[in-house]
Design a protein around this motif. Structure first.
Motif, PDB file in Angstrom:
ATOM      1  N   ASP A  54       0.814  -1.214   0.000  1.00 47.50           N
ATOM      2  CA  ASP A  54       0.000   0.000   0.000  1.00 47.50           C
ATOM      3  C   ASP A  54       0.846   1.261   0.000  1.00 47.50           C
ATOM      4  OD1 ASP A  54       0.936  -0.062   2.642  1.00 47.50           O
ATOM      5  OD2 ASP A  54      -0.943  -0.924   3.381  1.00 47.50           O
ATOM      6  N   ARG A  55       2.147   1.107  -0.093  1.00 49.05           N
ATOM      7  CA  ARG A  55       3.044   2.254  -0.189  1.00 49.05           C
ATOM      8  C   ARG A  55       4.090   1.963  -1.254  1.00 49.05           C
ATOM      9  NH1 ARG A  55       5.108   5.919   3.882  1.00 49.05           N
ATOM     10  NH2 ARG A  55       4.338   4.550   5.535  1.00 49.05           N
ATOM     11  N   LEU A  56       4.248   2.874  -2.218  1.00 51.53           N
ATOM     12  CA  LEU A  56       5.225   2.711  -3.294  1.00 51.53           C
ATOM     13  C   LEU A  56       6.079   3.970  -3.375  1.00 51.53           C
ATOM     14  CD1 LEU A  56       6.313   1.010  -5.660  1.00 51.53           C
ATOM     15  CD2 LEU A  56       4.610   2.127  -7.125  1.00 51.53           C
ATOM     16  N   SER A 114       8.629  14.100  -0.088  1.00 53.25           N
ATOM     17  CA  SER A 114       8.533  15.484  -0.561  1.00 53.25           C
ATOM     18  C   SER A 114       7.280  15.731  -1.383  1.00 53.25           C
ATOM     19  CB  SER A 114       9.758  15.851  -1.396  1.00 53.25           C
ATOM     20  OG  SER A 114       9.800  15.096  -2.601  1.00 53.25           O
ATOM     21  N   LYS A 115       6.823  14.698  -2.102  1.00 56.15           N
ATOM     22  CA  LYS A 115       5.612  14.857  -2.904  1.00 56.15           C
ATOM     23  C   LYS A 115       5.029  13.494  -3.219  1.00 56.15           C
ATOM     24  CE  LYS A 115       8.181  15.098  -7.277  1.00 56.15           C
ATOM     25  NZ  LYS A 115       8.486  15.931  -8.467  1.00 56.15           N
ATOM     26  N   VAL A 116       3.765  13.495  -3.561  1.00 57.33           N
ATOM     27  CA  VAL A 116       3.068  12.278  -3.959  1.00 57.33           C
ATOM     28  C   VAL A 116       2.508  12.501  -5.362  1.00 57.33           C
ATOM     29  CG1 VAL A 116       1.195  10.684  -3.460  1.00 57.33           C
ATOM     30  CG2 VAL A 116       2.478  11.712  -1.574  1.00 57.33           C
ATOM     31  N   VAL A 117       2.884  11.627  -6.284  1.00 57.03           N
ATOM     32  CA  VAL A 117       2.413  11.719  -7.669  1.00 57.03           C
ATOM     33  C   VAL A 117       1.180  10.827  -7.796  1.00 57.03           C
ATOM     34  CG1 VAL A 117       2.995  11.334 -10.079  1.00 57.03           C
ATOM     35  CG2 VAL A 117       4.753  12.144  -8.487  1.00 57.03           C
ATOM     36  N   GLU A 118       0.054  11.455  -8.080  1.00 55.62           N
ATOM     37  CA  GLU A 118      -1.222  10.735  -8.141  1.00 55.62           C
ATOM     38  C   GLU A 118      -1.504  10.234  -9.564  1.00 55.62           C
ATOM     39  OE1 GLU A 118      -3.147  10.025  -5.666  1.00 55.62           O
ATOM     40  OE2 GLU A 118      -2.377  11.296  -4.054  1.00 55.62           O
ATOM     41  N   PRO A 119      -2.264   9.156  -9.683  1.00 53.62           N
ATOM     42  CA  PRO A 119      -2.692   8.707 -11.017  1.00 53.62           C
ATOM     43  C   PRO A 119      -3.552   9.766 -11.709  1.00 53.62           C
ATOM     44  CG  PRO A 119      -3.165   7.048  -9.327  1.00 53.62           C
ATOM     45  CD  PRO A 119      -2.781   8.290  -8.601  1.00 53.62           C
ATOM     46  N   VAL A 120      -3.441   9.844 -13.019  1.00 53.22           N
ATOM     47  CA  VAL A 120      -4.317  10.722 -13.800  1.00 53.22           C
ATOM     48  C   VAL A 120      -5.524   9.872 -14.193  1.00 53.22           C
ATOM     49  CG1 VAL A 120      -4.519  12.188 -15.828  1.00 53.22           C
ATOM     50  CG2 VAL A 120      -2.315  12.008 -14.628  1.00 53.22           C
ATOM     51  N   LYS A 121      -6.579   9.997 -13.412  1.00 50.79           N
ATOM     52  CA  LYS A 121      -7.722   9.088 -13.543  1.00 50.79           C
ATOM     53  C   LYS A 121      -8.342   9.118 -14.930  1.00 50.79           C
ATOM     54  CE  LYS A 121      -7.799   7.499  -9.274  1.00 50.79           C
ATOM     55  NZ  LYS A 121      -7.592   6.056  -8.972  1.00 50.79           N
ATOM     56  N   ASP A 122      -8.332  10.283 -15.588  1.00 50.14           N
ATOM     57  CA  ASP A 122      -8.937  10.392 -16.914  1.00 50.14           C
ATOM     58  C   ASP A 122      -8.197   9.569 -17.967  1.00 50.14           C
ATOM     59  OD1 ASP A 122     -10.786  12.090 -15.833  1.00 50.14           O
ATOM     60  OD2 ASP A 122      -9.874  13.928 -16.611  1.00 50.14           O
ATOM     61  N   LEU A 123      -6.960   9.181 -17.651  1.00 46.77           N
ATOM     62  CA  LEU A 123      -6.153   8.443 -18.630  1.00 46.77           C
ATOM     63  C   LEU A 123      -5.978   6.963 -18.264  1.00 46.77           C
ATOM     64  CD1 LEU A 123      -3.316  11.024 -19.404  1.00 46.77           C
ATOM     65  CD2 LEU A 123      -5.405  10.574 -20.700  1.00 46.77           C
ATOM     66  N   GLN A 183       5.149   7.796  -4.196  1.00 51.58           N
ATOM     67  CA  GLN A 183       5.753   8.752  -3.276  1.00 51.58           C
ATOM     68  C   GLN A 183       7.204   9.017  -3.668  1.00 51.58           C
ATOM     69  OE1 GLN A 183       5.272   7.142   0.664  1.00 51.58           O
ATOM     70  NE2 GLN A 183       3.047   7.418   0.657  1.00 51.58           N
ATOM     71  N   VAL A 184       7.616  10.269  -3.537  1.00 51.53           N
ATOM     72  CA  VAL A 184       8.982  10.668  -3.880  1.00 51.53           C
ATOM     73  C   VAL A 184       9.646  11.207  -2.623  1.00 51.53           C
ATOM     74  CG1 VAL A 184      10.415  12.130  -5.355  1.00 51.53           C
ATOM     75  CG2 VAL A 184       8.217  11.259  -6.213  1.00 51.53           C
ATOM     76  N   PRO A 185      10.787  10.634  -2.208  1.00 46.03           N
ATOM     77  CA  PRO A 185      11.449  11.110  -1.000  1.00 46.03           C
ATOM     78  C   PRO A 185      12.010  12.516  -1.175  1.00 46.03           C
ATOM     79  CG  PRO A 185      12.306   8.962  -1.692  1.00 46.03           C
ATOM     80  CD  PRO A 185      11.491   9.504  -2.824  1.00 46.03           C
ATOM     81  N   VAL A 186      12.305  13.159  -0.045  1.00 44.99           N
ATOM     82  CA  VAL A 186      13.005  14.436  -0.086  1.00 44.99           C
ATOM     83  C   VAL A 186      14.332  14.247  -0.792  1.00 44.99           C
ATOM     84  CG1 VAL A 186      11.942  15.310   2.024  1.00 44.99           C
ATOM     85  CG2 VAL A 186      14.054  13.978   2.166  1.00 44.99           C
ATOM     86  N   ALA A 187      14.897  15.341  -1.280  1.00 42.36           N
ATOM     87  CA  ALA A 187      16.178  15.253  -1.969  1.00 42.36           C
ATOM     88  C   ALA A 187      17.210  14.616  -1.049  1.00 42.36           C
ATOM     89  CB  ALA A 187      16.631  16.641  -2.408  1.00 42.36           C
TER      90      ALA A 187
END
Length: 480
Positions: free
Chosen positions: A387-389, A449-458, A414-418
């Motif tokens: 449940d975590r990537l 640092s940030k979470v990249v979400e799926p683009v549901k429309d695609l 999920q993208v870690p901090v630099a």
């Protein structure tokens, strides 16, 4: 303080951290690969020692190493480093991406005992089939073999004088009883080898020896510096990024690509071509899907069009588009998960008058993304879920690529901090554990640092393109 040494394919990295796991200094030394024939990939172990010496000299010049208490090792897996009774190297090391032993791998894999004991397919890149290739094609060399070491463990021999390996790297040889975490005498006998030819085994967070006085004096270290067992590159990277508990996973977009999921149980399913290996920590395992050309595919395309990878991904911007007609299959040197196909090669199809450089770049990123999805589905078929990537590796700098992966998997990334959370950092953490007796609690997941979400429309467009990708593979396999 603690040092991590990561022996990669293109270079060796040395990293120094303090007790708070803050990076104090880092150095790198380059390595080159020799490819004298199609499917061959070799390095001279002497070059590893030169690179390690250069990197450690750089650390010693950057900071005092007198407070260092431990050194951990990480490295490229599967390489066959063959030594005689005097510990002389008998031939160049055959690397993880050397596929010449595909016939020997198929022969070993045809015996059900190998999958039953190791939990894995015998892949051409693994160590055992390489040694069987030497036995068949270089019998004079095979007759002199006294010890078989993995690349990072040859570094250990130089550092400590001890022939030792650890569970995560040993699991990639095809000689380890992965469930029992011990060498299989039965499989070694099938290779005309014995336990005497193998290094002693420790856990990755255990001490394997102490640094030789000559080297300690050279770099200003104390004489009792512990060298930890360490880990294979992916297991060490998992420790570096804190993926040590069931339910956590990472996607690595490096030269090759890996979808890695930690597990607290041994649950192999060799037929899926999922790798089931020991983790670098006691009582833990991991499963991973491996695709052999991730950023390697992008770098190949960059050379083809006379650009560089960063410029190509930058031209795409950050807005994800639906996959186009142009399709790329990233099998530049064969593929592991889920195909176990050393002979398959890549393709770029669906070209038309409207195809431009950006369309080609998008197709390459999408092709690797579809390979990630293949590994994701293979892991799911074994019952492994997470449940975590977390995304790591050079390819994770591309938001476009991460959006494609998140959309294909329908899962946030999920993208870690630099910072550096790779193999060298994980090796340094393992050194800390070995030197202090601490456990996995010192390997937390880094701040995100940030979470990249799926683009549901695609999502539906990526599902349809994945189907075309798999159909193209089937057609390509018929031609190979």
């Amino acid at each position: 303080m603690f040092i991590g040494l990561d022996l990669g394919t293109s270079g060796l990295k040395a990293l120094l951290i303090d007790e708070d796991q803050t990076v104090i200094a880092e150095t790198t030394a380059p390595l080159t690969v020799s490819r004298p024939h199609p499917g061959w990939s070799e390095q001279s172990p002497a070059d590893w020692l030169t690179a390690a010496s250069t990197a450690m000299d750089g650390l010693a010049a950057a900071a005092s190493l007198s407070a260092v208490r431990g050194i951990g090792l990480s490295g490229q897996m599967h390489g066959a480093t063959l030594l005689d009774t005097a510990e002389n190297v008998l031939r160049p090391c055959m690397l993880w991406n050397d596929t010449r032993s595909h016939a020997e791998a198929a022969a070993l894999d045809g015996d059900p005992a190998w999958r039953e004991i190791t939990g894995n397919i015998v892949f051409p890149g693994f160590t055992a089939p390489k040694v069987m290739w030497v036995k068949k094609n270089e019998p004079d060399v095979f007759a002199q073999v006294a010890k078989v070491l993995l690349p990072k463990d040859y570094l250990r021999l130089w550092l400590t004088g001890e022939a030792v390996s650890e569970m995560s790297d040993a699991a990639g040889t095809s000689w380890l009883d992965t469930g029992k975490r011990d060498w299989s005498d039965a499989l070694l006998a099938k290779s005309d080898l014995s336990r005497d030819h193998m290094p002693r085994l420790v856990e990755g967070s255990e001490a394997s020896g102490t640094l030789r006085k000559e080297l300690a004096d050279r770099w200003g270290l104390s004489a009792d510096v512990v060298v930890a067992g360490g880990g294979g590159d992916n297991a060490a990277s998992a420790v570096g990024v804190g993926v040590v508990n069931a339910g956590d996973a990472f996607i690595s977009l490096g030269t090759s690509g890996v979808l890695f999921a930690a597990s607290d149980a041994y649950q192999p399913d060799a037929a899926t071509a999922v790798h089931t290996f020991c983790h670098a920590l006691p009582g833990t395992w991991h499963q991973m899907g491996v695709f052999l050309a991730a950023t390697d595919s992008l770098n190949w395309y960059a050379r083809l069009v006379g650009s560089d990878a960063a410029a190509l991904t930058g031209e795409l911007g950050d807005t994800l588009r639906a996959p186009g007609r142009t399709m790329f299959l990233p099998y530049l040197g064969g593929e592991r998960t889920p195909h176990n196909d050393a002979q398959i090669r890549g393709s770029l199809t669906g070209l038309e008058h409207a195809t431009d450089r950006a369309a080609g770049t998008a197709a390459v990123l999408e092709g690797v993304t579809f390979a990630v999805r293949d590994s994701f589905d293979a892991l799911a078929s074994t019952g492994t879920s997470f449940d975590r990537l977390i995304a790591v590796g050079g390819g994770s700098r591309s938001d476009y690529w991460l959006k494609a992966i998140a959309t294909s998997l329908d899962m946030p990334v999920q993208v870690p901090v630099a910072g550096d959370f790779g193999g060298a950092f994980g090796a340094a953490r393992l050194a800390m554990m070995a030197a202090t007796g601490a456990g996995a609690e010192i390997a937390p997941i880094p701040q995100i640092s940030k979470v990249v979400e799926p683009v549901k429309d695609l999502t539906s467009a990526f599902v349809a393109a994945q189907s075309r990708y798999r159909q193209t593979y089937q057609a390509l396999r018929g031609l190979s």
